[in-house]
Design an enzyme around this catalytic site. Structure first.
Site, PDB file in Angstrom:
ATOM      1  N   LYS A 287      31.020  13.914  17.274  1.00 32.40           N
ATOM      2  CA  LYS A 287      30.731  13.573  15.867  1.00 32.40           C
ATOM      3  C   LYS A 287      31.077  14.820  15.074  1.00 32.40           C
ATOM      4  O   LYS A 287      30.301  15.760  14.995  1.00 32.40           O
ATOM      5  CB  LYS A 287      29.251  13.217  15.705  1.00 32.40           C
TER       6      LYS A 287
ATOM      7  N   GLY B 170      26.161  24.506  13.994  1.00 35.19           N
ATOM      8  CA  GLY B 170      25.936  24.243  12.571  1.00 35.19           C
ATOM      9  C   GLY B 170      24.771  25.069  12.058  1.00 35.19           C
ATOM     10  O   GLY B 170      24.487  26.156  12.578  1.00 35.19           O
TER      11      GLY B 170
ATOM     12  N   GLU C 228      24.274  26.454  18.586  1.00 31.99           N
ATOM     13  CA  GLU C 228      24.957  27.650  18.087  1.00 31.99           C
ATOM     14  C   GLU C 228      24.801  27.625  16.574  1.00 31.99           C
ATOM     15  O   GLU C 228      25.331  26.725  15.920  1.00 31.99           O
ATOM     16  CB  GLU C 228      26.434  27.531  18.490  1.00 31.99           C
TER      17      GLU C 228
ATOM     18  N   CYS D  44      30.721  31.841  11.109  1.00 29.25           N
ATOM     19  CA  CYS D  44      29.364  32.211  11.542  1.00 29.25           C
ATOM     20  C   CYS D  44      29.317  33.675  11.926  1.00 29.25           C
ATOM     21  O   CYS D  44      28.248  34.284  11.946  1.00 29.25           O
ATOM     22  CB  CYS D  44      28.844  31.303  12.642  1.00 29.25           C
TER      23      CYS D  44
ATOM     24  N   GLU E 104      21.658  33.659   5.390  1.00 27.32           N
ATOM     25  CA  GLU E 104      23.089  33.401   5.550  1.00 27.32           C
ATOM     26  C   GLU E 104      23.640  32.771   4.268  1.00 27.32           C
ATOM     27  O   GLU E 104      23.124  31.754   3.809  1.00 27.32           O
ATOM     28  CB  GLU E 104      23.310  32.463   6.735  1.00 27.32           C
TER      29      GLU E 104
HETATM   30  P1  ADP Z   1      26.928  23.120   7.677  1.00 30.87           P
HETATM   31  O1  ADP Z   1      25.941  23.699   6.733  1.00 30.87           O
HETATM   32  O2  ADP Z   1      27.776  24.105   8.383  1.00 30.87           O
HETATM   33  O3  ADP Z   1      27.675  21.936   7.162  1.00 30.87           O
HETATM   34  P2  ADP Z   1      25.214  21.366   9.133  1.00 30.87           P
HETATM   35  O4  ADP Z   1      24.205  21.816  10.119  1.00 30.87           O
HETATM   36  O5  ADP Z   1      24.759  20.689   7.905  1.00 30.87           O
HETATM   37  O6  ADP Z   1      26.076  22.641   8.879  1.00 30.87           O
HETATM   38  O7  ADP Z   1      26.267  20.399   9.824  1.00 30.87           O
HETATM   39  C1  ADP Z   1      26.827  20.649  11.090  1.00 30.87           C
HETATM   40  C2  ADP Z   1      27.050  19.321  11.802  1.00 30.87           C
HETATM   41  O8  ADP Z   1      25.797  18.697  12.008  1.00 30.87           O
HETATM   42  C3  ADP Z   1      27.889  18.317  11.019  1.00 30.87           C
HETATM   43  O9  ADP Z   1      28.711  17.602  11.913  1.00 30.87           O
HETATM   44  C4  ADP Z   1      26.845  17.407  10.402  1.00 30.87           C
HETATM   45  O10 ADP Z   1      27.336  16.118  10.135  1.00 30.87           O
HETATM   46  C5  ADP Z   1      25.824  17.359  11.514  1.00 30.87           C
HETATM   47  N1  ADP Z   1      24.474  16.974  11.081  1.00 30.87           N
HETATM   48  C6  ADP Z   1      23.887  17.191   9.877  1.00 30.87           C
HETATM   49  N2  ADP Z   1      22.649  16.658   9.849  1.00 30.87           N
HETATM   50  C7  ADP Z   1      22.428  16.102  11.062  1.00 30.87           C
HETATM   51  C8  ADP Z   1      21.331  15.401  11.675  1.00 30.87           C
HETATM   52  N3  ADP Z   1      20.209  15.175  11.019  1.00 30.87           N
HETATM   53  N4  ADP Z   1      21.474  14.985  12.944  1.00 30.87           N
HETATM   54  C9  ADP Z   1      22.612  15.227  13.630  1.00 30.87           C
HETATM   55  N5  ADP Z   1      23.675  15.866  13.122  1.00 30.87           N
HETATM   56  C10 ADP Z   1      23.592  16.305  11.864  1.00 30.87           C
END
Ligand code: ADP
Length: 506
Positions: A185, A238, A260, A294, A395
């Site tokens: 995903k 993320g 990570e 990161c 960050e």
């Molecule tokens: P960034 O701030 O770098 O966008 P995120 O943590 O928001 O980081 O997103 C990183 C990944 O996690 C993306 O693929 C996003 O769609 C996914 N993501 C965001 N929220 C959720 C959630 N509640 N459950 C699973 N995946 C998520």
């Protein structure tokens, strides 16, 4: 059932999910739009905004494929990875151009991103002929003992937009080499890059169902993947907020989970450093990828003897960086990824000012010809930053460097370590003793000596301490411990019952 494959054979990045070897539209038909952050009038593509039903189909396809994939000898799995590397090499330029359009990193950096995936495929293709366990002596006679790696099952992979090909490759290649199948995903900001990557893997000969792609947003497709009962493992890169939420769900379900997350990386420049080199490193570390790595250098910890001159030169060089369309090779800094990211950076500029830091350059959206339809932000330097300020601690993920003055090596180490993250660190010094003290004492998963905080290579472990992760490492051989289970095997050829710890004493 007739095969339905909605992708055109020559399409670089189909606007579809890839499930069980077929490119399929989402059943609901709801789409997400990917736009060029350098020019938001340009639509890069439309992709499914998948929900639970698509995730479920993908996981079940992965589960079915696992039955046969886990039995393919690892060296043969490695051969498929080698073919994937060849496809990626052949498509490097078009994938890099797509990446630049979709997420805004300059073309030269986008090529590096694809190159990292190629390096990764090469590395794990060779690992197919290693994947070593231990053989050892049993404590009992006529008994054989060894440990072997076994696959985990269907792995859920959730990835961010800042390395939209490299990060999926760090997860997919070792995962499938170990005999797992995966559901990816990717980030909703970079669906085209993910589709192009998966399409390359399809051409490389990855069998149907081994790699599945479900496009969509985090709270929907991502959350469904994390909660799916047939998923054996989640590997996430993320933000810390989402990572900690995912860890909670995985913890509750007793599911393996590798995270990570964020960093607040710093570069120390001591008074004996080669200042030209340190300056070059700071510019690349702080402003490369518009600070959206990161491992980006967001703090510059400068010895007071060199601080004044270093900052003067830094500001001059930051102002001279060429900002603009990242697909024009003359430009060094592209846009940030989206409006939310822009607002977040602007928010931190206000926080820094309110905290009493001195803005030396940047701090605002860039204006000018050709920039009006993109998310361009000027390279920014804050001076007179103290270690406790929020701009020192949190960050920002943008082209913002905070300068902190120190009077000794010990103070530099204390400041560098005084944050909740621990991903990357760097020190510029000509003193070898000091360099080794830094290697020992800096609380980070990565330490560079006389190099910036960015530049990881795929054959070494990647990850961080403290709130950056949860104790795992990607890349190198270390990642194999995420994507495999150890099995210990004992073969007793004595023909009688032998009792460990009872038949022998030491
Ligand atoms: P960034 O701030 O770098 O966008 P995120 O943590 O928001 O980081 O997103 C990183 C990944 O996690 C993306 O693929 C996003 O769609 C996914 N993501 C965001 N929220 C959720 C959630 N509640 N459950 C699973 N995946 C998520």
């Amino acid at each position: 059932m007739a095969r339905r494959n909605f992708a055109k054979p020559d399409e670089l990045a189909p606007g579809l999910n890839y499930i069980g070897g077929e490119w399929l539209p989402d059943q609901d038909g709801v789409l997400i739009e990917s736009r060029n952050p350098a020019n938001t009038r340009e639509i890069v593509g439309r992709f499914p905004r998948s929900r639970g039903s698509e995730v479920d189909r993908a996981v079940m396809a992965g589960k079915e494929a696992f039955k046969s994939w886990r039995l393919v000898p690892a060296p043969q799995r490695g051969v498929i990875l080698r073919k994937c590397a060849d496809v990626l090499r052949a498509r490097k330029e078009e994938m890099a151009r797509l990446m630049t359009r979709e997420m805004g990193k300059p073309l030269v950096e986008a090529r590096g991103d694809v190159q990292e995936a190629i390096d990764c495929a090469d590395l794990y293709s060779g690992e197919g002929r290693r994947l070593f366990g231990d053989t050892t002596h049993s404590e009992l006679p006529n008994k054989f003992a060894m440990s072997i790696r076994t696959p985990v099952g269907v792995c859920g992979l959730i990835t961010p937009w800042n390395f939209p090909v490299a990060i999926p490759s760090w997860k997919i290649f070792p995962a499938i080499l170990c005999g797992n199948t995966v559901v990816l995903k990717p980030a909703e900001d970079t669906p085209a890059c993910a589709a192009a990557f998966v399409k390359a893997l399809e051409y490389g000969g990855v069998p149907p169902g081994v790699v599945n792609l479900v496009q969509g947003v985090g709270e929907e497709a991502g959350a469904c993947l994390v909660a799916h009962p047939e998923i054996s493992l989640i590997s996430f890169t993320g933000s810390s907020a989402i990572g900690s939420h995912i860890a909670e769900v995985c913890g509750k379900n007793l599911r393996r989970c590798s995270l990570e997350m964020g960093g607040k990386n710093a570069q120390i420049v001591m008074d004996d450093a080669d200042l030209d080199l340190a300056l070059e490193g700071a510019l690349w570390g702080a402003f490369g990828t518009a600070g959206q790595r990161c491992t980006a250098t967001s703090r510059l910890i400068l010895h007071k003897k060199i601080k004044h001159v270093f900052v003067q030169r830094l500001v001059r060089a930051a102002k001279a960086l060429r900002l603009g369309d990242p697909s024009d090779e003359g430009n060094q800094i592209g846009p940030v990824v989206n409006a939310a990211q822009m607002e977040r950076i602007e928010g931190y500029i206000k926080i820094g000012r309110d905290e009493g830091a001195r803005l030396l350059c940047g701090g605002k959206r860039a204006k000018g010809m050709g920039l009006e339809h993109g998310f361009f932000f000027e390279p920014t330097v804050f001076d007179q930053v103290t270690p406790g300020m929020r701009i020192s601690q949190e960050e920002i993920f943008g082209p913002v460097a905070s300068v902190i003055e120190i009077a000794s090596f010990e103070e530099a180490v204390e400041v560098l370590n005084g944050v909740k993250y621990g991903l990357s660190s760097s020190i510029y010094t000509r003193d070898v003793n000091r360099a080794f003290h830094a290697i020992r004492d800096l609380e980070a998963g990565i330490t560079y000596v006389n190099g910036p905080t960015i530049g990881a290579e795929v054959h070494l472990p990647f990850g961080g301490v403290k709130n950056t992760g949860n104790g795992h490492r990607e890349a190198g051989r270390a990642v194999l411990d995420i994507f495999s289970e150890w099995k210990s095997v004992y073969v007793d050829y004595s023909g009688k019952l032998q009792k460990a710890q009872i038949d022998v004493e030491s």
